[in-house]
Each structure stands twice: as C-alpha cells, then as structure tokens.
Design a protein around this motif. Structure first.
Motif: not given
Ligand SMILES: [Zn+2]
Length: 298
Positions: A90, A176, A199-200, A207-209, A250, A254
């Motif tokens: 990331l 990351g 935050s990733g 994936g999450q952000i 992702v 970010m």
C-alpha cells in the motif's frame, strides 16, 4: 588513388575511412550523453514569496485546472506534511501518488528491505534495489519523480518510544502496515495528537479504506478492532497471498482520500469504510460507529 594530388594506397585509404567513422561514432556518443545529462526540471529553487515556480505550475497544471483544487488546493498540498507508515504494497502507490501530487513533506517509516517477492506488487522498487532499505529505495525513486518535495526516510519500526513525537510532526498519517500491533500504535498516537489517520488494508482479493478522525466525531481504529484477532483469523499477505494490482487500487484510493482531506475537495471516507472486492469487481460502503467505551478515543 589520387586525392587533391596526394597518392593514397588502398590500405591507407581504408584506415582513414575507419578513423573518420570512429570519430563520427565518438561524437555521436558524446552528444547522446550530453542530451541525457540535461536536467529535466531546471527550476527546483522556489520563489522567495512562497508562490509556485513556473515549472511547478506546469507540473501541477492538471490539478490547478480542477475546479475543486485550483491553485489554492495545490498550495495546500505543497504545504502539507504527511507521514506514511509502511513502504510495502500500500505504501508504494500511496508514496508515488502523494509525491507526484506535490505533497510538500512526506515522511516514510519502515524497517524492511526490498526483497524479490515484493516486486510482484510493490512497483515503487526495482531489481537493482534488492536488499536496500525500503525507505532509502523509496527516497531515491520519489526524489527522481518530483525534486520539488522533501522526503524524510525513517529506517526503523514504529515503536511506542517515538510514535507520538513523530506523528505530532505531521498533519496527516496514512497507514498501510499489515499487523495489528503497529496499526494499534499508529491509531493511539494519532488519537493522542488529534492527527487524522487514513487506513488501508488488503488481503487476497479484497481491500478496505477509511479515514479515522475521532477529533471530528468519527470512530478510531480501536472502536472497530479493540482486540488483536486470534491466530489464523487475520492472516498476513505472506500467508494468505494478495493479487498484485490490489494494493495499487487500494493505495491509490488512500492517496485520493489524502488529497481530498488536505484540500477540502469533495467528501472523504470519514466515518465510512469502502470495501473493494477485486475478484468480482464490486465495491460497497458501510457506516462506522464510534464505540462509547473505546479505550483509545472515548
Ligand atoms: Zn475509538
């Protein structure tokens, strides 16, 4: 053979032709070297009044024409100080896009070295940088990408001792990293210093952000993940695998969130989490709730 009344033997003539050709090749190589040595961006020095130089205006032209950013937004990016925790999957796209976007000061902290298995997704690095500390390899690449900005490499693992002081030096933190302990430490430090945290997280195909900003009413990382997940519940990318392009997607989101947060453009993912599933090309957003008895932010 007679040339201008001088007699040349065929051997001598051949020798002269060879020498002329050799001279031509040498001149050509010298010319190529000069072209390559020509500096690409000649006005790195900034004007005294704090305004952007002509080359900066040219470099950031596509930002400046954006209605939501403009020259004022670019100046905010230029003055921004952003800390990136982790120069891995990331961190790679995050650093590249923040540097290219002209974020004036970028700190990067990581204790790792570039390895061959990183290159499947960490496109900031190359084979010639194998075994080099990632933060120094990143500094070389990012400075080559944009010489107008300052890169501050910290070759160490973020620890309790200096986390809060380090975070206090920055306006925004992007995390990351791939382990709970570091994420918790980054979160605690950001909450303590009222510094927003983007935050990733990625694993396999998903994936999450999100943007944690508890000083402005959003939850923090500990509201969502108060305790370390049990062994095997949150395997690392090394254990579970990750598709190469996912951190690119992702990490780029970010970086876009960071640009929006710094410039005030649009609406950030503050208090929301964007979840992207690369395997099925799907994305969804969920609203995050603050925990009343959160040990970190309440
Ligand atoms: Zn919290």
């Amino acid at each position: 053979m007679d040339i201008f009344g001088v007699t040349f033997s065929p051997e001598r003539l051949q020798f002269i032709v060879m020498m002329v050709l050799l001279l031509a090749v040498l001149l050509y190589v010298r010319m190529l070297k000069k072209i390559r040595q020509k500096p690409k961006d000649q006005s790195i020095t900034k004007p005294d009044d704090g305004s952007m130089s002509d080359t900066e205006l040219d470099r950031y032209a596509r930002h400046i024409v954006l209605r939501e950013l403009g020259g004022a937004g670019q100046q905010r990016l230029r003055k921004a100080k952003v800390l990136v925790v982790g120069a891995g999957g990331l961190g790679s796209p995050v650093l590249q896009y923040l540097a290219a976007a002209g974020v004036g000061t970028i700190g990067v902290i990581d204790d790792d070295h570039v390895s061959l298995s990183n290159l499947q997704r960490q496109v900031l690095f190359d084979e010639e940088q194998l075994d080099m500390p990632k933060v120094f390899a990143a500094q070389i690449k990012l400075t080559a990408l944009n010489p107008h900005i300052e890169i501050r490499p910290y070759h160490r693992r973020l620890d309790l001792k200096d986390a809060k002081a380090l975070v206090a030096d920055y306006d925004l933190v992007l995390d990351g990293t791939d382990n709970f302990i570091t994420r918790s430490l980054v979160n605690q430090s950001c909450v303590a210093q009222s510094v927003p945290l983007i935050s990733g997280a990625i694993t396999q195909w998903e994936g999450q952000i999100t943007l944690f900003d508890p000083a402005n009413g959003t939850p923090c990382y500990a509201c969502l993940f108060p305790e370390e997940p049990a062994d095997g519940l949150a395997p690392s990318c090394a254990e579970a695998g990750v598709v190469g392009a996912l951190p690119g997607i992702v990490g780029s989101i970010m970086a876009a969130e960071a640009i929006k947060h710094i410039t005030g453009a649009g609406q950030t993912l503050s208090g929301e989490m964007l979840i992207f599933d690369a395997l099925y090309g799907e994305s969804r957003k969920i609203t995050l709730q603050k925990t009343d008895d959160c040990p970190v932010c309440s």
